[in-house]
Design an enzyme around this catalytic site. Sequence first.
Site: not given
Ligand code: HPA
Length: 266
Positions: A30, A229
Amino acid sequence: MSGMGLSMDVEVLPKAVRDYQPEWGIVLGSGLGMLVHEVDAILSLPYEEITGMPVSTVPGHEGRFVFGRLAGCRVMMAQGRVHLYEGCTAEEVTATVRFMENLGVRKLLLTNAAGTLNPQFAPGSWMMLSDQLNLTGTSPLMGGPNFADMSAIYSPELRGCFAAAASAEGSTLHEGVYAGLIGPQYETPAEVRMLRILGADAVGMSTVLEAIQARALGMEVAGFSCLTNWAAGLGAKPLSHDEVLKTGKAAADQMLRILMRALGNA
Ligand code: HPA
């Protein structure tokens, strides 16, 4: 049953593709799709043109292979992957890996976006995968081969090479365990606490099945998570896919510099 049932007929592909013999395969996660612009591309092959290759429905995931040179090496990039949460099977999720292997790829780099669970690993940084927890409840190897050895699923040699490249770049590259879940929802805070107890440093919804498939085919695998994140309950903000894509884009440049240096030396 071999678990390789998708009929991808290499013979019908353009000769330039069949003859390219890429040394490296790179799967872009992504927000990392723009790495394709860094290759001196000679050819792009949409997944639609390959019999049996599943196509993604998620924004931010295109669907094509790009062939070209990166740091002088012949590479084949997969821009876009499909996920279990789209309703795809483990076999479909790993079709790109078998296709790459068919075309001669022996070294595979898997990238993804992931939430960080480790207080030392801040969002915006990269983590190289040292190991994984496959918590999807499935495997691309169902139907065989059985009992493939996964004790060095992420190649110690490649990890050494990428760690050296990152340090030569003066770039932070964490190392840790990636937990792969089915999704498509983000985790609950309780699930995140569970994952930390299990020893995970990052959590995402891809990569684990591709790594299993690649290793079973004898490929050397490296994996990289762009930590986009704090996992649920660890940060102040609610989780959003837009935020994940934005952070992925901002961090892609750092990965590119590490990649360029490492490919030259691996
Ligand atoms: N959890 C699962 N998949 C993800 C996350 C997450 O916090 N961030 C980006 N892909």
